[in-house]
Design an enzyme around this catalytic site. Structure first.
Site, PDB file in Angstrom:
ATOM      1  N   ASP A  18      -5.997   1.430   1.586  1.00 22.06           N
ATOM      2  CA  ASP A  18      -5.189   0.498   2.150  1.00 22.06           C
ATOM      3  C   ASP A  18      -5.586  -1.166   1.557  1.00 22.06           C
ATOM      4  O   ASP A  18      -6.737  -1.400   1.285  1.00 22.06           O
ATOM      5  CB  ASP A  18      -5.019   0.240   3.768  1.00 22.06           C
ATOM      6  CG  ASP A  18      -4.156  -0.345   4.516  1.00 22.06           C
ATOM      7  OD1 ASP A  18      -3.157  -0.763   3.622  1.00 22.06           O
ATOM      8  OD2 ASP A  18      -4.103  -0.652   5.508  1.00 22.06           O
ATOM      9  N   GLY A  21      -1.401  -4.782  -1.040  1.00 26.97           N
ATOM     10  CA  GLY A  21      -0.311  -5.761  -0.815  1.00 26.97           C
ATOM     11  C   GLY A  21      -1.122  -7.261  -0.603  1.00 26.97           C
ATOM     12  O   GLY A  21      -0.912  -8.025  -1.407  1.00 26.97           O
ATOM     13  N   HIS A  35      -1.041  -2.413  -6.361  1.00 27.36           N
ATOM     14  CA  HIS A  35      -0.973  -0.787  -6.232  1.00 27.36           C
ATOM     15  C   HIS A  35      -1.544  -0.679  -7.504  1.00 27.36           C
ATOM     16  O   HIS A  35      -2.172   0.738  -7.677  1.00 27.36           O
ATOM     17  CB  HIS A  35       0.490  -0.430  -6.423  1.00 27.36           C
ATOM     18  CG  HIS A  35       1.131  -0.887  -4.765  1.00 27.36           C
ATOM     19  ND1 HIS A  35       0.405  -0.343  -3.738  1.00 27.36           N
ATOM     20  CD2 HIS A  35       2.230  -1.343  -4.447  1.00 27.36           C
ATOM     21  CE1 HIS A  35       1.356  -0.900  -2.759  1.00 27.36           C
ATOM     22  NE2 HIS A  35       2.230  -1.424  -3.321  1.00 27.36           N
ATOM     23  N   ASN A  66       6.241   5.231   4.359  1.00 25.52           N
ATOM     24  CA  ASN A  66       6.134   4.059   3.407  1.00 25.52           C
ATOM     25  C   ASN A  66       7.466   3.970   2.729  1.00 25.52           C
ATOM     26  O   ASN A  66       7.789   3.208   1.714  1.00 25.52           O
ATOM     27  CB  ASN A  66       4.795   4.517   2.376  1.00 25.52           C
ATOM     28  CG  ASN A  66       3.800   3.801   2.896  1.00 25.52           C
ATOM     29  OD1 ASN A  66       2.630   4.598   2.496  1.00 25.52           O
ATOM     30  ND2 ASN A  66       3.509   3.104   3.719  1.00 25.52           N
ATOM     31  N   ARG A  69       9.800   0.780   2.867  1.00 27.61           N
ATOM     32  CA  ARG A  69       9.509  -0.392   1.977  1.00 27.61           C
ATOM     33  C   ARG A  69      10.518  -0.527   1.052  1.00 27.61           C
ATOM     34  O   ARG A  69      11.262   0.408   0.894  1.00 27.61           O
ATOM     35  CB  ARG A  69       8.101  -0.312   1.225  1.00 27.61           C
ATOM     36  CG  ARG A  69       6.881  -0.145   2.351  1.00 27.61           C
ATOM     37  CD  ARG A  69       5.580  -0.126   1.448  1.00 27.61           C
ATOM     38  NE  ARG A  69       4.481   0.059   2.287  1.00 27.61           N
ATOM     39  CZ  ARG A  69       3.376  -0.305   2.202  1.00 27.61           C
ATOM     40  NH1 ARG A  69       2.959  -0.715   1.065  1.00 27.61           N
ATOM     41  NH2 ARG A  69       2.624  -0.041   3.023  1.00 27.61           N
ATOM     42  N   LEU A 192      -5.157   5.426  12.073  1.00 29.03           N
ATOM     43  CA  LEU A 192      -5.036   6.493  11.442  1.00 29.03           C
ATOM     44  C   LEU A 192      -3.849   6.375  10.638  1.00 29.03           C
ATOM     45  O   LEU A 192      -3.575   7.013   9.394  1.00 29.03           O
ATOM     46  CB  LEU A 192      -5.071   7.693  11.878  1.00 29.03           C
ATOM     47  CG  LEU A 192      -6.439   8.162  12.285  1.00 29.03           C
ATOM     48  CD1 LEU A 192      -6.601   9.522  13.162  1.00 29.03           C
ATOM     49  CD2 LEU A 192      -7.574   8.223  11.456  1.00 29.03           C
TER      50      LEU A 192
END
Ligand code: IPE
Ligand code: IPE
Ligand code: MG
Length: 237
Positions: A18, A21, A35, A66, A69, A192
């Site tokens: 994580d 971005g 990414h 996800n 997005r 989580l």
């Protein structure tokens, strides 16, 4: 930092990759640049886990949530998935057994084909197990297991009382594997986000402030040291 020879041997690690971005934003770059850098870090940390003698590592690459997005970002992540996680990594050379966790029917057919091929080709490798979670959700995984078992009950092959924790585990994507000793989340978040809900029952949670694209081998050393300081009791004393 020097560390004892066997300090990570046999460990099972989950990693929530994580912060891509936020890393990109800090550099004034588009999110996709984060990414891309994150995918490179994935490759290096996989090699390092091999060197350390880690038993299994699970990388969370794309969650069932996800898809929310923007279309362009999802497309870029899927392209990188194809380039970095599927094609450009020599799983054979590393002797890794690769397993993809998640519902793959939603992915591009050419990716699904490559995933099947990699799994088949590496199934008998004797080194580290490398799980890559794509279109993965912990709840979805449990639902999937419940559906498989319900089908067996419906066919008369299984009695409801025969459904045990062990049998449920056997129907998770990680069947046959040890549960994660610790789950590592960089980027400072303390949740989580639907990762390994079944398997995480007794995993230690290690959270770090570093953003995934900046994550180094030394950061993994620090995480393992932190885990090694924890006292696990599994409900005992
Ligand atoms: C993790 O980085 C990559 C995926 C979820 C695919 P993020 O993209 O979530 O990065 P942040 O959290 O916005 O910084
Ligand atoms: C979790 O990160 C998913 C992956 C790293 C693949 P997210 O960035 O999607 O999680 P939230 O939205 O912060 O909980
Ligand atoms: Mg995030």
């Amino acid at each position: 930092m020097p560390h004892p020879e066997n300090f990570a041997k046999g460990l099972s690690i989950g990693i929530i990759m994580d912060g891509n971005g936020r890393w990109a934003k800090k550099q004034g770059l588009p999110r996709t640049a984060g990414h891309k850098k994150g995918a490179e870090v994935f490759q290096d940390i996989t090699r390092y886990c091999n060197e350390l003698g880690v038993e299994s590592v699970t990388f969370y690459a794309f969650s069932t949530e996800n898809w929310k997005r923007p279309y362009e970002e999802v497309g870029a992540i899927m392209r990188l998935f194809g380039e970095y996680l599927i094609k450009a990594f020599d799983y054979q050379k590393e002797n890794n057994r690769v397993v993809f966790l998640g519902e793959r029917s939603a992915l591009e057919p050419k990716h699904q084909k490559l995933m099947d091929e990699i799994e088949t080709k590496t199934a008998h490798n004797t080194g580290m197990t490398l799980n890559i979670a794509v279109n993965y959700g912990g709840r979805q995984e449990i639902v999937h297991a419940a559906q498989q078992l319900a089908r067996q009950v419906q066919e008369g092959a299984l009695a409801p009382e025969d459904i045990t924790e062990a049998l449920m585990s056997q129907h998770m994507y990680t069947h046959g594997q040890k549960d994660p000793d610790f789950i590592l989340r960089p980027s400072g978040e303390k949740r989580l986000s639907n990762f390994m809900l079944w398997q995480a029952a007794y995993s230690e949670l290690v959270e770090m402030d570093v953003l995934w694209p900046d994550f180094t081998r030394n950061d993994l050393d620090l995480a393992i040291e932190e885990f090694n300081r924890r006292s696990r009791r599994f409900g005992g004393i």
